[in-house]
Design an enzyme around this catalytic site. Structure first.
Site, PDB file in Angstrom:
ATOM      1  N   CYS A  12       0.876  -1.180   0.000  1.00 55.09           N
ATOM      2  CA  CYS A  12       0.000   0.000   0.000  1.00 55.09           C
ATOM      3  C   CYS A  12       0.908   1.224   0.000  1.00 55.09           C
ATOM      4  O   CYS A  12       2.105   1.128   0.287  1.00 55.09           O
ATOM      5  CB  CYS A  12      -0.926  -0.011   1.209  1.00 55.09           C
ATOM      6  SG  CYS A  12      -0.071   0.248   2.783  1.00 55.09           S
ATOM      7  N   HIS A  42       4.855  -5.215   8.298  1.00 50.64           N
ATOM      8  CA  HIS A  42       4.562  -6.615   8.650  1.00 50.64           C
ATOM      9  C   HIS A  42       5.042  -7.550   7.538  1.00 50.64           C
ATOM     10  O   HIS A  42       4.250  -8.188   6.869  1.00 50.64           O
ATOM     11  CB  HIS A  42       3.060  -6.821   8.814  1.00 50.64           C
ATOM     12  CG  HIS A  42       2.495  -6.293  10.067  1.00 50.64           C
ATOM     13  ND1 HIS A  42       3.060  -6.497  11.308  1.00 50.64           N
ATOM     14  CD2 HIS A  42       1.393  -5.553  10.295  1.00 50.64           C
ATOM     15  CE1 HIS A  42       2.328  -5.916  12.222  1.00 50.64           C
ATOM     16  NE2 HIS A  42       1.311  -5.325  11.637  1.00 50.64           N
ATOM     17  N   HIS A  77       3.196   1.858  10.985  1.00 51.94           N
ATOM     18  CA  HIS A  77       2.027   1.749  11.867  1.00 51.94           C
ATOM     19  C   HIS A  77       1.936   2.879  12.879  1.00 51.94           C
ATOM     20  O   HIS A  77       0.964   2.973  13.616  1.00 51.94           O
ATOM     21  CB  HIS A  77       2.065   0.421  12.631  1.00 51.94           C
ATOM     22  CG  HIS A  77       1.923  -0.749  11.743  1.00 51.94           C
ATOM     23  ND1 HIS A  77       3.013  -1.501  11.343  1.00 51.94           N
ATOM     24  CD2 HIS A  77       0.841  -1.295  11.156  1.00 51.94           C
ATOM     25  CE1 HIS A  77       2.591  -2.458  10.552  1.00 51.94           C
ATOM     26  NE2 HIS A  77       1.287  -2.363  10.420  1.00 51.94           N
ATOM     27  N   CYS A  99       2.252   5.976   8.189  1.00 56.18           N
ATOM     28  CA  CYS A  99       1.292   6.102   7.090  1.00 56.18           C
ATOM     29  C   CYS A  99       0.450   7.349   7.324  1.00 56.18           C
ATOM     30  O   CYS A  99      -0.032   7.566   8.438  1.00 56.18           O
ATOM     31  CB  CYS A  99       0.406   4.861   7.041  1.00 56.18           C
ATOM     32  SG  CYS A  99      -0.989   5.003   5.898  1.00 56.18           S
ATOM     33  N   HIS A 127      -1.827  -4.936  18.579  1.00 57.81           N
ATOM     34  CA  HIS A 127      -1.258  -4.691  17.251  1.00 57.81           C
ATOM     35  C   HIS A 127      -0.585  -3.314  17.286  1.00 57.81           C
ATOM     36  O   HIS A 127      -1.117  -2.385  17.898  1.00 57.81           O
ATOM     37  CB  HIS A 127      -2.366  -4.723  16.191  1.00 57.81           C
ATOM     38  CG  HIS A 127      -1.858  -4.540  14.800  1.00 57.81           C
ATOM     39  ND1 HIS A 127      -1.558  -3.293  14.285  1.00 57.81           N
ATOM     40  CD2 HIS A 127      -1.590  -5.435  13.827  1.00 57.81           C
ATOM     41  CE1 HIS A 127      -1.131  -3.431  13.044  1.00 57.81           C
ATOM     42  NE2 HIS A 127      -1.137  -4.723  12.748  1.00 57.81           N
ATOM     43  N   GLU A 129      -0.369  -0.825  15.298  1.00 57.16           N
ATOM     44  CA  GLU A 129      -1.182   0.311  14.846  1.00 57.16           C
ATOM     45  C   GLU A 129      -2.223   0.685  15.901  1.00 57.16           C
ATOM     46  O   GLU A 129      -2.429   1.870  16.189  1.00 57.16           O
ATOM     47  CB  GLU A 129      -1.861  -0.023  13.526  1.00 57.16           C
ATOM     48  CG  GLU A 129      -2.520   1.158  12.868  1.00 57.16           C
ATOM     49  CD  GLU A 129      -2.949   0.853  11.447  1.00 57.16           C
ATOM     50  OE1 GLU A 129      -3.959   1.446  11.036  1.00 57.16           O
ATOM     51  OE2 GLU A 129      -2.308   0.038  10.754  1.00 57.16           O
TER      52      GLU A 129
END
Length: 163
Positions: A12, A42, A77, A99, A127, A129
């Site tokens: 992405c 990841h 993240h 991001c 996680h 993020e």
């Protein structure tokens, strides 16, 4: 057999941006040690490749506080405000590869929690993020990680913001 590459194959744009920043630092590095806070993305194969080129992964704020020189790349993240504050005081050169979509969420939860809204995050607690997002909340957010948790959730809050 015909093989076609999907239009959406590859990273992405947020991950692509992070990778570009990491390779830029490797190219222009003048002897400074390069770190990332957590794996930059990841993909363990990519992380191992970057490690083989000299980029070391820092896993905790405690490791970070022991560093006095070098370059640290913030993973795609993002990070919590607490870690961000430690980095800003560290003396390390900071490269923010968060991001833009994630950074936008950090700004939203910080503003909305400052305005007294309860933050509800749909995602996997733990996680990176989600941890980063939680770290920008000025009140304790709720994380819902499964259908069962969603079905059992009652917030008691009429003015929540769901991320």
């Amino acid at each position: 057999m015909e093989i076609r590459l999907a239009k959406s194959a590859g990273f992405c744009f947020g991950v692509e941006k992070a990778m570009k920043k990491a390779y830029e630092q490797l190219e222009k590095n003048c002897g400074e040690k390069i770190y990332t806070f957590g794996p930059i993305i990841h993909n363990q194969e990519v992380v191992r490749e970057l490690e083989s080129k000299g980029i070391q992964v820092i896993e905790s704020a405690e490791e970070l506080t022991g560093l006095k020189r070098g370059i640290i790349i913030i993973r795609s993240h993002g990070i919590s405000k607490e870690v961000n504050d430690i980095m800003n005081k560290s003396g390390l050169t900071l490269i923010d590869a968060t991001c833009p979509f994630v950074k936008r969420i950090h700004n939203i939860v910080q503003k909305e929690s400052q305005n007294g809204r309860k933050i509800i995050i749909i995602g996997n607690d733990g996680h990176p993020e989600v941890e980063g997002i939680k770290g920008w909340c000025l009140n304790k957010p709720v994380v819902i990680g499964s259908q069962e948790e969603a079905n059992n959730f009652t917030s008691g809050v009429n003015d929540g913001l769901c991320i």
